[in-house]
Scaffold this motif. Structure first.
Motif, PDB file in Angstrom:
ATOM      1  N   GLN A   1       0.852  -1.185   0.000  1.00 50.15           N
ATOM      2  CA  GLN A   1       0.000   0.000   0.000  1.00 50.15           C
ATOM      3  C   GLN A   1       0.893   1.241   0.000  1.00 50.15           C
ATOM      4  O   GLN A   1       1.663   1.471   0.941  1.00 50.15           O
ATOM      5  CB  GLN A   1      -0.920   0.021   1.223  1.00 50.15           C
ATOM      6  CG  GLN A   1      -1.871   1.202   1.256  1.00 50.15           C
ATOM      7  CD  GLN A   1      -2.732   1.207   2.507  1.00 50.15           C
ATOM      8  OE1 GLN A   1      -2.422   0.513   3.479  1.00 50.15           O
ATOM      9  NE2 GLN A   1      -3.814   1.970   2.479  1.00 50.15           N
ATOM     10  N   GLU A   2       0.800   2.011  -1.071  1.00 46.74           N
ATOM     11  CA  GLU A   2       1.566   3.254  -1.158  1.00 46.74           C
ATOM     12  C   GLU A   2       0.793   4.377  -0.470  1.00 46.74           C
ATOM     13  O   GLU A   2      -0.395   4.577  -0.734  1.00 46.74           O
ATOM     14  CB  GLU A   2       1.842   3.619  -2.616  1.00 46.74           C
ATOM     15  CG  GLU A   2       2.723   2.623  -3.344  1.00 46.74           C
ATOM     16  CD  GLU A   2       3.104   3.111  -4.724  1.00 46.74           C
ATOM     17  OE1 GLU A   2       3.878   4.090  -4.803  1.00 46.74           O
ATOM     18  OE2 GLU A   2       2.637   2.535  -5.712  1.00 46.74           O
ATOM     19  N   VAL A   3       1.491   5.125   0.372  1.00 47.68           N
ATOM     20  CA  VAL A   3       0.899   6.225   1.129  1.00 47.68           C
ATOM     21  C   VAL A   3       1.494   7.519   0.593  1.00 47.68           C
ATOM     22  O   VAL A   3       2.718   7.719   0.635  1.00 47.68           O
ATOM     23  CB  VAL A   3       1.179   6.086   2.634  1.00 47.68           C
ATOM     24  CG1 VAL A   3       0.541   7.239   3.397  1.00 47.68           C
ATOM     25  CG2 VAL A   3       0.653   4.747   3.141  1.00 47.68           C
ATOM     26  N   THR A   4       0.654   8.397   0.088  1.00 46.45           N
ATOM     27  CA  THR A   4       1.114   9.658  -0.501  1.00 46.45           C
ATOM     28  C   THR A   4       0.723  10.883   0.313  1.00 46.45           C
ATOM     29  O   THR A   4       1.182  11.980   0.014  1.00 46.45           O
ATOM     30  CB  THR A   4       0.549   9.820  -1.921  1.00 46.45           C
ATOM     31  OG1 THR A   4      -0.882   9.774  -1.869  1.00 46.45           O
ATOM     32  CG2 THR A   4       1.064   8.710  -2.827  1.00 46.45           C
ATOM     33  N   GLY A   5      -0.123  10.712   1.318  1.00 47.65           N
ATOM     34  CA  GLY A   5      -0.562  11.851   2.118  1.00 47.65           C
ATOM     35  C   GLY A   5      -0.187  11.683   3.571  1.00 47.65           C
ATOM     36  O   GLY A   5       0.587  10.799   3.954  1.00 47.65           O
ATOM     37  N   ASN A   6      -0.771  12.547   4.405  1.00 47.42           N
ATOM     38  CA  ASN A   6      -0.499  12.487   5.840  1.00 47.42           C
ATOM     39  C   ASN A   6      -1.383  11.488   6.568  1.00 47.42           C
ATOM     40  O   ASN A   6      -1.150  11.202   7.745  1.00 47.42           O
ATOM     41  CB  ASN A   6      -0.682  13.877   6.465  1.00 47.42           C
ATOM     42  CG  ASN A   6       0.330  14.875   5.949  1.00 47.42           C
ATOM     43  OD1 ASN A   6       1.450  14.505   5.597  1.00 47.42           O
ATOM     44  ND2 ASN A   6      -0.054  16.149   5.886  1.00 47.42           N
TER      45      ASN A   6
ATOM     46  N   PRO B   1      -5.663   1.728   6.691  1.00 39.51           N
ATOM     47  CA  PRO B   1      -4.991   0.432   6.565  1.00 39.51           C
ATOM     48  C   PRO B   1      -5.915  -0.612   5.939  1.00 39.51           C
ATOM     49  O   PRO B   1      -7.142  -0.593   6.099  1.00 39.51           O
ATOM     50  CB  PRO B   1      -4.640   0.075   8.011  1.00 39.51           C
ATOM     51  CG  PRO B   1      -4.706   1.361   8.769  1.00 39.51           C
ATOM     52  CD  PRO B   1      -5.737   2.190   8.098  1.00 39.51           C
ATOM     53  N   LEU B   2      -5.316  -1.527   5.175  1.00 38.11           N
ATOM     54  CA  LEU B   2      -6.064  -2.617   4.553  1.00 38.11           C
ATOM     55  C   LEU B   2      -6.407  -3.670   5.602  1.00 38.11           C
ATOM     56  O   LEU B   2      -5.620  -3.936   6.511  1.00 38.11           O
ATOM     57  CB  LEU B   2      -5.240  -3.240   3.428  1.00 38.11           C
ATOM     58  CG  LEU B   2      -4.821  -2.283   2.295  1.00 38.11           C
ATOM     59  CD1 LEU B   2      -3.983  -3.031   1.270  1.00 38.11           C
ATOM     60  CD2 LEU B   2      -6.035  -1.671   1.641  1.00 38.11           C
TER      61      LEU B   2
ATOM     62  N   LEU C   1      -1.839  -8.937   8.109  1.00 39.73           N
ATOM     63  CA  LEU C   1      -0.945  -8.550   9.200  1.00 39.73           C
ATOM     64  C   LEU C   1       0.070  -7.545   8.674  1.00 39.73           C
ATOM     65  O   LEU C   1       0.720  -7.787   7.655  1.00 39.73           O
ATOM     66  CB  LEU C   1      -0.220  -9.776   9.759  1.00 39.73           C
ATOM     67  CG  LEU C   1      -1.120 -10.888  10.299  1.00 39.73           C
ATOM     68  CD1 LEU C   1      -0.281 -12.067  10.775  1.00 39.73           C
ATOM     69  CD2 LEU C   1      -2.007 -10.373  11.423  1.00 39.73           C
ATOM     70  N   PHE C   2       0.193  -6.425   9.356  1.00 37.22           N
ATOM     71  CA  PHE C   2       1.124  -5.385   8.924  1.00 37.22           C
ATOM     72  C   PHE C   2       2.550  -5.805   9.267  1.00 37.22           C
ATOM     73  O   PHE C   2       2.861  -6.160  10.413  1.00 37.22           O
ATOM     74  CB  PHE C   2       0.786  -4.061   9.613  1.00 37.22           C
ATOM     75  CG  PHE C   2       1.638  -2.907   9.175  1.00 37.22           C
ATOM     76  CD1 PHE C   2       1.434  -2.299   7.946  1.00 37.22           C
ATOM     77  CD2 PHE C   2       2.645  -2.424   9.986  1.00 37.22           C
ATOM     78  CE1 PHE C   2       2.221  -1.239   7.533  1.00 37.22           C
ATOM     79  CE2 PHE C   2       3.433  -1.368   9.590  1.00 37.22           C
ATOM     80  CZ  PHE C   2       3.217  -0.774   8.358  1.00 37.22           C
ATOM     81  N   GLN C   3       3.423  -5.787   8.263  1.00 32.96           N
ATOM     82  CA  GLN C   3       4.816  -6.159   8.443  1.00 32.96           C
ATOM     83  C   GLN C   3       5.658  -4.883   8.571  1.00 32.96           C
ATOM     84  O   GLN C   3       5.925  -4.197   7.587  1.00 32.96           O
ATOM     85  CB  GLN C   3       5.303  -6.996   7.247  1.00 32.96           C
ATOM     86  CG  GLN C   3       4.526  -8.261   7.029  1.00 32.96           C
ATOM     87  CD  GLN C   3       4.689  -9.235   8.200  1.00 32.96           C
ATOM     88  OE1 GLN C   3       5.736  -9.300   8.828  1.00 32.96           O
ATOM     89  NE2 GLN C   3       3.630  -9.988   8.477  1.00 32.96           N
ATOM     90  N   THR C   4       6.048  -4.583   9.787  1.00 36.73           N
ATOM     91  CA  THR C   4       6.813  -3.351  10.022  1.00 36.73           C
ATOM     92  C   THR C   4       8.182  -3.414   9.369  1.00 36.73           C
ATOM     93  O   THR C   4       8.642  -2.459   8.748  1.00 36.73           O
ATOM     94  CB  THR C   4       6.958  -3.109  11.527  1.00 36.73           C
ATOM     95  OG1 THR C   4       5.668  -3.096  12.133  1.00 36.73           O
ATOM     96  CG2 THR C   4       7.650  -1.788  11.795  1.00 36.73           C
TER      97      THR C   4
END
Length: 853
Positions: A309-314, A318-319, A337-340
């Motif tokens: 997931q590309e994040v372009t804003g502030n 989350p999916l 599961l989010f992989q840090t």
């Protein structure tokens, strides 16, 4: 990252663009009237925000623009005119360093782009020259300046395609891409074993690394057909692209910039959205550096599917559910599961930039702008720095309840591309040739015997006289090294000076000039400064809501100079806030649940008027100063400047003031035309910066000499009915600091006796005005020539020497208020009477029978 409303295009518009271009091309081929400029990607180029044509609008061909980026990066060679280097492909060498992991920033300079143009720098950036045929690089530079956000992506894509293979092995910490690729390789091996077990075809590692839609994390052809798990390019890049505006080779934000001059902060308006602009200002608040999510990596706990997931804003959402075909076929979407460790974070810092005082219109207050620093630009700005920032001016919508109140209004910020200090230190500028010339001049000045006087004259040269005051300010700027004892105790090296005098003796002008010349200077006034304004205040962070500390003037001037004007106008409760700063050089805070200590290693330069506006000679010095002894003892020099009537000096002062006004009114004011030879502020700053690199020591031979001088000062104070200052152990430390600062000015690591004599002379000259007022009656009946003769003869008798050097005679008479012209007249007059003789250097020589035994 598309700016559809500000010159960019969306995928839907790109498809419409290709169809529009195809129809026009077929029409031109059918009619046989194809334009000669149709093959030029810059011909008739219009953005969505631009003006259309009568027969329809064309859009920019970004594929052709990308090829221009590749051509520029792969073919541009250094010329040595701007960066001081010669030979080689500049940007291909940078890409090679990126591939070898020796560089993290690819900086594109518009000066390099415009160097390929046949037009002049200013003409190439004018919008009226769009119709000039054949000059593609000037149009390309304008496009980069006006649509910077889009071209950052184009340059990054071009750099990915031109990236060379590494030429050296990397030895260091693994990054996110290394961990991700290793895990994918392990998963591929397991996948290949399972495929071989079931007799299914396998895929190669090259297909998986290119992001063709395959997913080796789990077996089966369903996941291999998914395209959602393609690895984003931002996750694979180990570098960031920055664009530097065209300045003509001078410093960013300089008034000498031929093209992209700094725009006043309040003139950055809506038409600058999406463009590369340069602003100047003072950093008033700098946030902490925090990680900002750029690419998030998720793993499905059911099928092992990876999604990015590309994040372009502030802000982002989350999916939650796995979008893989396998989970859809099974009708049981797995939990993500989010992989840090597998995600990519960039450094993020927010800076509040305040409009400089010289750009604020009459009757207005300074405006502020939010600057977002990302990546390697973080930690380049400290609170209180005067900086020039070039960046992309972008809008950001309000979120939450603020969005309901704001409606269609959006906030704005500046996405920084490059930062430069306005008060550059030598060796830290971009022009290596200029740095070498400046260093050579500094070394040449250090060998000059008159460098001490030359540096002093360069401080506020428009102010007449005050030679010794300027020397004291020069010593204050240099300072002494800070000593750290074995037990951890620190002895400050910063000098503190207070200028107390009558109105109209140019105290404020001297303070203003010192704050401007100093590499780090803060100017404030007594009435406009409160206790928390000088030390620190408690504020609430608007982003996180946490209670934070915001430094005051003394904290902002850390390792610099804090100039406090109208020092006597401060309230007593507010003045006591700087007692700790002046000696311990720290600010202790215990409020709002925050207990901490802030560094305030600042030099304090204060200016004050006497208690009765003008110095009253009928009252004692303590009554005139009206400052507590605890504060007076913290100043190394308490300089008293009295305005006394002197016909000769008053005439010279009037002539100097008239000369200054005459030169300035003609529009060609320069320091050289109104005074003697002086140095530029940048040269003075460079000399002081190099002098501060020395750490002089006091030899043992001078211990007894300094101790005797200190004891004599204490004895004179005890014998005086109304002492000028309070001589304490801090005075002894002040003598040492002054001597070490004078040794620094000589670029020496050893303190000499001449440095100690000059330090004692400055302390004596600080109260010369008071001595003049006391001795005015007695001196009126005596001839100055006779008094000078008595001073020189008494010294020869006490020392037992038959020779008195001219410089020693000058140091003897200056504390008494006599001038060099009077000394020379005395020497010539008594030499003509055969009382003594003079050599070629004006040294006094007594005969054997001229002095009593």
């Amino acid at each position: 990252q598309n700016l559809d409303h500000f010159g960019g295009t969306s995928p839907r518009n790109s498809a419409r663009t290709s169809r529009s271009g195809g129809h026009k091309k077929r029409h031109e081929m059918a009619t046989g009237t194809r334009s000669a400029r149709a093959g030029n990607p810059f011909a008739n180029q219009q953005t969505m925000a631009g003006e259309g044509t009568a027969g329809g609008s064309e859009f920019a061909d970004y594929e052709a623009e990308k090829e221009m980026c590749k051509t520029f990066l792969s073919t541009f060679a250094r010329t040595g005119a701007l960066d001081g280097t010669l030979g080689g492909l500049k940007y291909m060498d940078q890409l090679q360093d990126v591939a070898n992991r020796a560089r993290q920033v690819l900086e594109i300079s518009l000066d390099d782009v415009l160097s390929l143009s046949s037009l002049d720098l200013e003409e190439a950036l004018e919008q009226d020259n769009l119709a000039v045929a054949g000059d593609e690089w000037s149009r390309f530079a304008r496009n980069v300046r006006d649509n910077t956000r889009r071209y950052l992506t184009l340059f990054a894509d071009a750099a990915d395609e031109l990236m060379p293979a590494p030429t050296s092995a990397f030895e260091g910490t693994e990054d996110v891409f290394d961990v991700l690729m290793r895990q994918r390789q392990y998963a591929e091996q397991d996948n290949a074993q399972q495929m071989a077990t079931y007799g299914l075809p396998t895929q190669t590692a090259e297909q998986n690394q290119t992001g063709d839609g395959s997913n080796p994390a789990g077996p089966g052809a369903a996941n291999a057909a998914d395209a959602a798990n393609r690895v984003p390019r931002d996750l694979l890049r180990r570098y960031e692209v920055k664009i530097r505006p065209a300045t003509g080779g001078v410093a960013l934000g300089s008034s000498k910039a031929r093209a992209s001059q700094a725009v006043p902060l309040r003139e950055v308006r809506a038409q600058s959205i999406g463009q590369l602009v340069t602003v100047r200002g003072i950093a008033t608040k700098v946030s902490e550096v925090k990680p900002m999510l750029q690419v998030g990596t998720y793993t499905c706990e059911s099928c092992g599917y990876e999604i990015y997931q590309e994040v372009t804003g502030n802000a982002y959402m989350p999916l939650c559910e796995c979008p893989s075909n396998r989970c859809k076929v099974n009708n049981s979407p797995g939990k993500l599961l989010f992989q840090t460790r597998g995600s990519k974070f960039v450094k993020y810092q927010e800076v509040k930039l305040q409009e400089p005082a010289d750009e604020v219109p009459v009757g207005n207050i300074p405006r502020t702008m939010t600057v977002q620093m990302k990546g390697e630009l973080c930690r380049q700005i400290r609170p209180g720095d005067a900086v020039a920032v070039a960046g992309v001016f972008l809008p950001v919508p309000y979120t939450g309840y603020r969005a309901m109140r704001a409606g269609l209004i959006a906030n704005t910020y500046l996405e920084a591309q490059c930062v430069e200090q306005l008060k550059q230190q030598p060796g830290k500028t971009r022009n290596l040739l200029e740095d070498a010339q400046l260093e050579e001049k500094v070394n040449r000045l250090s060998r000059d015997d008159d460098v001490y006087s030359l540096l002093a004259r360069s401080i506020c040269p428009e102010i007449f006289g005050h030679e010794d005051v300027k020397k004291a300010l020069l010593v204050l700027m240099v300072g002494a090294p800070t000593r750290t004892m074995k037990d951890g105790m620190k002895l400050r090296g910063d000098l503190h000076v207070c200028l107390m005098g009558d109105p109209g003796v140019a105290k404020s002008q001297l303070l203003k000039h010192v704050s401007m010349v100093a590499p780090r200077g803060v100017y404030t006034t007594g009435r406009g400064a409160s206790g928390v304004g000088l030390t620190a205040s408690i504020n609430k962070d608007p982003q996180t809501g946490q209670t934070t500390l915001e430094g005051g003037a003394l904290v902002l001037a850390d390792k610099g100079i804090c100039c406090i004007d109208e020092f006597d106008k401060m309230e007593e409760t507010e003045r006591t806030a700087i007692h700790e700063v002046m000696e311990q050089q720290t600010v202790s805070i215990a409020k709002a649940g925050i207990t901490t200590t802030l560094n305030a290693r600042a030099t304090v330069l204060a200016a004050a008027n006497p208690a009765y506006s003008r110095y009253d000679t009928r009252r004692s010095p303590a009554e005139n100063m009206a400052l507590p002894a605890s504060l007076l003892s913290r100043f190394d020099l308490m300089w008293l400047i009295l305005d006394r009537a002197d016909a000769e000096l008053d005439a010279a002062l009037a002539q100097h003031v008239l000369n200054v006004h005459r030169v300035s009114s003609s529009g060609s004011a320069s320091t050289q035309s109104i005074s003697e030879e002086v140095l530029e502020p940048s040269e003075l700053r460079a000399y002081v910066a190099k002098a501060r690199t020395f750490t002089p020591e006091v030899p043992k031979e001078l211990n007894e000499y300094i101790a005797c001088a200190y004891a004599e000062m204490r004895a004179e104070e005890a014998a005086s009915e109304n002492p000028h200052s309070y001589t304490t152990a801090r005075t002894l430390l002040g003598i040492l600091r002054l001597s070490e600062a004078l040794a620094r000015l000589r670029f020496s690591d050893i303190v000499e006796q001449g440095d100690v004599d000059e330090a004692l002379r400055l302390m004596q000259m600080s109260k010369i005005s008071l001595l003049e007022s006391r001795d005015s009656r007695g001196r009126a009946s005596n001839d100055p020539i006779s008094e000078i003769y008595g001073i020189v003869r008494d010294y020869a008798v006490r020392s037992g020497s038959q020779e008195v050097p001219f410089q020693k005679a000058m140091r003897l008479i200056q504390p008494r208020g006599f001038r060099e012209e009077q000394l020379r007249t005395c020497l010539d007059e008594y030499a003509s009477l055969n009382v003594w003789s003079l050599d070629d250097n004006m040294n006094v020589l007594f005969g054997e029978d001229d002095l009593p035994v």
